[in-house]
Write an enzyme that holds these catalytic residues in place. Structure first.
Site, mmCIF file in Angstrom:
data_model
loop_
_atom_site.group_PDB
_atom_site.id
_atom_site.type_symbol
_atom_site.label_atom_id
_atom_site.label_comp_id
_atom_site.label_asym_id
_atom_site.label_seq_id
_atom_site.Cartn_x
_atom_site.Cartn_y
_atom_site.Cartn_z
ATOM 1 C CB CYS A 176 -84.692 7.379 -91.561
ATOM 2 S SG CYS A 176 -84.318 8.683 -90.354
ATOM 3 C CG ASN A 179 -90.358 8.980 -87.382
ATOM 4 O OD1 ASN A 179 -89.523 8.168 -87.748
ATOM 5 N ND2 ASN A 179 -90.221 10.281 -87.571
ATOM 6 C CG HIS A 192 -84.910 8.262 -85.247
ATOM 7 N ND1 HIS A 192 -86.076 8.907 -84.907
ATOM 8 C CD2 HIS A 192 -84.697 8.575 -86.553
ATOM 9 C CE1 HIS A 192 -86.541 9.583 -85.963
ATOM 10 N NE2 HIS A 192 -85.704 9.384 -86.969
ATOM 11 C CE1 TYR A 246 -84.918 11.893 -83.619
ATOM 12 C CE2 TYR A 246 -83.404 11.728 -85.480
ATOM 13 C CZ TYR A 246 -84.612 12.140 -84.944
ATOM 14 O OH TYR A 246 -85.515 12.811 -85.741
ATOM 15 N NE ARG A 271 -93.028 16.691 -83.026
ATOM 16 C CZ ARG A 271 -92.238 17.019 -84.043
ATOM 17 N NH1 ARG A 271 -92.747 17.164 -85.257
ATOM 18 N NH2 ARG A 271 -90.951 17.203 -83.866
#
Length: 421
Positions: free
Chosen positions: A164, A144, A194, A244, A90
């Site tokens: 989500c 995700n 998102h 987002y 990440r």
């Protein structure tokens, strides 16, 4: 009822356990299995999970294992919350795209594509093993990028629904502002994972009064502040975009903020170390307050509600999920995965009708859907050219020079996770 959580060693898990304990009348879990290859994390999380159940008087049994096949055997539902490559991957997703002046983020842009390429093959392998263990089991995906992962699962014929926590977060926030119970708030929630907008906020159900104009008039400053977007933009749009959308509506500003650091990944990694230390305290028998800063707010409530509905034990009749489009948004392919209100039951999720989407939003939804189709193709079949095409199609990238550079960087940073590289 047996439920299995793949990625059970996640620091998120106590949030989920707390929900299972509190909402046991909605979802009467008899056996809960936490599956994770990280034995040290699994021991800490599993110990806390058992103490939470004991503190709240839940009679269910919690077991832990690194053996996926044993963990999913006989499961009625399997929740996926894994992170291939961990926080180290990440950190990379959030860093190297910035070198091209593009957003570095784990679920969208080049970083999101990297995560999809690492994740889809692993999830599909898990799903096949779930299907062999129990072909009737439901797979609930919280991993995700949820839209792409859910599309991969559904395309392969699995009984899957994506989940989500953005919608339930809005529902809880709006209910508090309106001083009503959360179940009284029904969202006209539409878009992709998102990439969604609240185009209406209704009291009492799908046909209820739309109070979104009142919410924006009376609480617009607070809502805009939470989204880190200017209030005049919300007034002009007349809808509430998800957080987002900031990556699109304020891209260059976000890039500058991300360059200043530290990254979200670095902050989360530090938080996880602290949480795991807390989880090791034998006196701790509840989720710590720090967990609220980790993300995933209300994840447990959403997961319990969805699992209960799918397994025929209750749950809300309408829930925001990720599922097949099936003509709901007529400008998208039927096999696209959208995030909308759906009627959820033992046969799965069926999207509710959606009002025609304004071109201001439909254009972006169509663009990102095309990217997601290319991204999934790259995840399934590999190849530098497919990665390049997906990046070129993404509205946050678009320029061929950026796509070329980002393709090389993505492959270099993820080679160990890409069987074809």
């Amino acid at each position: 009822m047996k439920l299995t959580v793949v990625g059970g060693g996640s620091t998120y898990t106590p949030e989920l356990i707390d929900g299972f304990a509190r909402l046991r009348d909605t979802l009467p879990v008899e056996e809960l299995v936490l599956v994770d290859p990280a034995a040290d994390r699994l021991e800490l999380v599993g110990g806390l999970a058992r103490r939470i159940f004991a503190r709240q008087g839940h009679p269910g049994r919690i077991t832990t294992t690194a053996d996926l096949d044993a963990g999913v055997a006989g499961a009625d539902a399997v929740l996926l919350q894994l992170r291939v490559g961990g926080q180290a991957a990440r950190q990379q997703d959030e860093t190297w795209p910035l070198e091209c002046g593009c957003v570095g983020q784990e679920t969208t842009g080049a970083g999101g594509l990297a995560k999809a390429l690492r994740t889809v093959p692993v999830v599909l392998d898990i799903a096949e093993r779930v299907r062999r263990a129990n072909p009737d089991a439901w797979i609930i995906d919280f991993t995700n990028p949820v839209g792409i992962v859910t599309r991969a699962l559904l395309q392969a014929g699995h009984r899957a629904v994506g989940l989500c926590n953005v919608a339930i977060g809005f529902q809880r926030k709006f209910a508090a502002l309106l001083d009503v119970a959360p179940h009284e708030v029904h969202l006209d929630h539409v878009g992709l994972n998102h990439l969604t907008w609240e185009t209406g906020v209704r009291l009492g159900g799908p046909e209820g009064e739309d109070v979104l104009p009142r919410l924006l008039a009376e609480h617009g400053d607070r809502i805009a502040g939470d989204l880190h977007l200017p209030r005049p933009l919300l007034d002009r749009l007349g809808v509430v975009p998800s957080y987002y959308l900031r990556y699109y509506y304020a891209h260059d500003q976000v890039v500058e903020e991300l360059r200043e650091g530290p990254s979200r990944a670095a902050r989360v990694a530090a938080m996880e170390r602290e949480l795991l230390t807390m989880y090791g305290d034998p006196e701790l028998a509840e989720k710590p307050a720090l967990l609220a800063q980790r993300g995933g707010a209300f994840y447990s409530e959403a997961a319990v509600d969805l699992a209960a509905a799918l397994l025929g034990g209750g749950g809300s009749p309408y829930q925001v999920v990720n599922t097949l489009n099936r003509g709901t948004l007529p400008f998208l392919p039927d096999d696209a995965v959208i995030e909308v209100q759906a009627a959820v039951g033992a046969n799965g999720a069926v999207p509710l009708p959606v009002a025609p989407l304004d071109p201001l939003y439909a254009g972006l939804v169509a663009n990102v859907t095309a990217y997601e189709e290319l991204a999934l193709d790259a995840a399934l079949r590999g190849g530098r050219e497919r990665v390049f095409e997906a990046l070129l199609a993404h509205p946050l990238i678009g320029q061929y020079a950026y796509a070329e550079t980002l393709t090389d960087q993505l492959i270099a940073h993820n080679r160990e996770h890409l069987a074809w590289a």
